[in-house]
Design a protein around this motif. Structure first.
Motif, PDB file in Angstrom:
ATOM      1  N   ARG A 272      18.738  -4.147  -1.913  1.00 41.88           N
ATOM      2  CA  ARG A 272      17.566  -4.921  -1.452  1.00 41.88           C
ATOM      3  C   ARG A 272      17.995  -6.300  -0.994  1.00 41.88           C
TER       4      ARG A 272
ATOM      5  N   ALA B 176      19.315  -4.510   8.958  1.00 39.31           N
ATOM      6  CA  ALA B 176      18.383  -3.380   8.851  1.00 39.31           C
ATOM      7  C   ALA B 176      18.820  -2.217   9.749  1.00 39.31           C
TER       8      ALA B 176
ATOM      9  N   LYS C 199      19.028   0.747   3.134  1.00 39.88           N
ATOM     10  CA  LYS C 199      18.725  -0.446   2.336  1.00 39.88           C
ATOM     11  C   LYS C 199      17.367  -1.027   2.746  1.00 39.88           C
ATOM     12  N   GLN C 200      16.702  -1.692   1.821  1.00 37.31           N
ATOM     13  CA  GLN C 200      15.470  -2.412   2.124  1.00 37.31           C
ATOM     14  C   GLN C 200      15.839  -3.835   2.540  1.00 37.31           C
TER      15      GLN C 200
ATOM     16  N   THR D  55      14.297  -7.516   3.923  1.00 38.49           N
ATOM     17  CA  THR D  55      13.122  -8.374   4.136  1.00 38.49           C
ATOM     18  C   THR D  55      13.566  -9.593   4.937  1.00 38.49           C
TER      19      THR D  55
ATOM     20  N   ASN E 276      12.714   0.426   7.291  1.00 36.28           N
ATOM     21  CA  ASN E 276      13.284  -0.234   6.104  1.00 36.28           C
ATOM     22  C   ASN E 276      13.148  -1.756   6.174  1.00 36.28           C
TER      23      ASN E 276
ATOM     24  N   GLN F 245      10.917  -5.273   6.211  1.00 41.15           N
ATOM     25  CA  GLN F 245       9.660  -5.921   5.840  1.00 41.15           C
ATOM     26  C   GLN F 245       9.672  -7.339   6.404  1.00 41.15           C
TER      27      GLN F 245
END
Length: 212
Positions: A74, A90, A96-97, A99, A122, A124
Motif C-alpha cells: 500500500r 500504479a 499494489k494499492q 493512493t 488500483n 485512489q
C-alpha cells in the motif's frame, strides 16, 4: 503530442534503469504522457513545458524508484501534483494499492481523469491537505518527489505510517542539511544516488524509517 521518439526514449530509458515494461505498461505510460501534455496547457500541472523533456524528467525519473519499491502493498504519493511518481507506480504494480494525494483541486481532477482513462483500478485519488487525511489503515510505503523538506515530509505524514512503513524522499542534491533536522523518531535507513537517463544534475533517493 506523443511521438515515436518519445516511445523509443521511454523504452531505452527503462531498460537502462533495469525496469522491464510490458507492452501494456509502455502504452499506458505514453497515454499518461499524452494526457499530461494536453492538460498541462490549461491546468499548469508541471513547470516542464517541453514534451521532449517530460519523458526523462517525469516518466524516467519516476521509474528510477521502481527497484526500491519492494513488496510493500500500500503506497501513498504525497503532494502528487501531476501524478509523479504515483501514476507510474500504479501502472507498474497493478497488484499494489496506490493512493495519490494533493490539496490542489485542479490537480486531483486531472489525476481522476487519468485513473478513468487508463482504467487504473488500483489507484485512489484523494483531494486533501496531507495533515487532514485519515486513512483506514497505515500505508506500508510513503513517497514524495520534490514535495518538501525531509523534516516537513516526516512531520506531516507521521500519522499515515507506522514502524513497518518506509518513507521514500526523491531529491536532487543530497540533502545533508535536511538530514540534520530530521525529527527524533525518524532515521535514515539508506541513501541511493540515482542515475536518470536524459536528466542533467544529481538525483538522490532517501529512505527513512520510524525509530521504535
Amino acid at each position: 503530442m506523443v511521438t515515436s521518439q518519445h516511445a523509443q526514449e521511454l523504452s531505452q530509458g527503462a531498460e537502462q534503469l533495469g525496469v522491464a515494461l510490458s507492452e501494456t505498461q509502455h502504452s499506458q505510460l505514453l497515454a499518461y504522457l499524452a494526457l499530461l501534455i494536453k492538460w498541462n496547457k490549461a491546468y499548469n500541472l508541471t513547470a516542464v513545458r517541453d514534451p521532449d523533456e517530460m519523458v526523462s524528467r517525469h516518466l524516467l525519473d519516476s521509474l528510477s524508484v521502481i527497484p526500491h519499491i519492494g513488496d510493500s502493498p500500500r503506497w501513498l504519493d504525497v503532494g502528487s501534483g501531476g501524478g509523479m511518481p504515483g501514476i507510474p507506480l500504479a501502472i507498474l504494480f497493478p497488484e499494489k494499492q496506490v493512493t495519490v494525494l494533493d490539496s490542489n483541486g485542479k490537480k486531483t481532477r486531472f489525476l481522476t481523469q487519468v485513473k478513468l482513462e487508463l482504467k487504473l483500478d488500483n489507484l485512489q485519488v484523494i483531494h486533501s491537505r496531507v495533515e487532514a487525511f485519515q486513512p483506514a489503515q497505515p500505508f506500508t510505503g510513503i513517497v514524495s518527489r520534490a514535495f518538501s523538506s525531509l523534516e516537513d515530509f516526516s512531520n506531516w505524514t507521521r500519522h499515515l505510517g507506522d514502524l513497518n512503513t518506509r518513507w521514500l524522499a526523491m531529491k536532487g542534491l543530497h540533502p545533508s542539511d535536511e538530514l540534520v533536522a530530521l525529527p527524533q523518531d525518524f532515521h535514515l535507513d539508506s541513501a541511493q544516488a540515482l542515475t536518470v537517463p536524459g536528466c542533467q544534475g544529481q538525483r538522490h533517493l532517501l529512505i527513512l524509517r520510524r525509530t521504535a
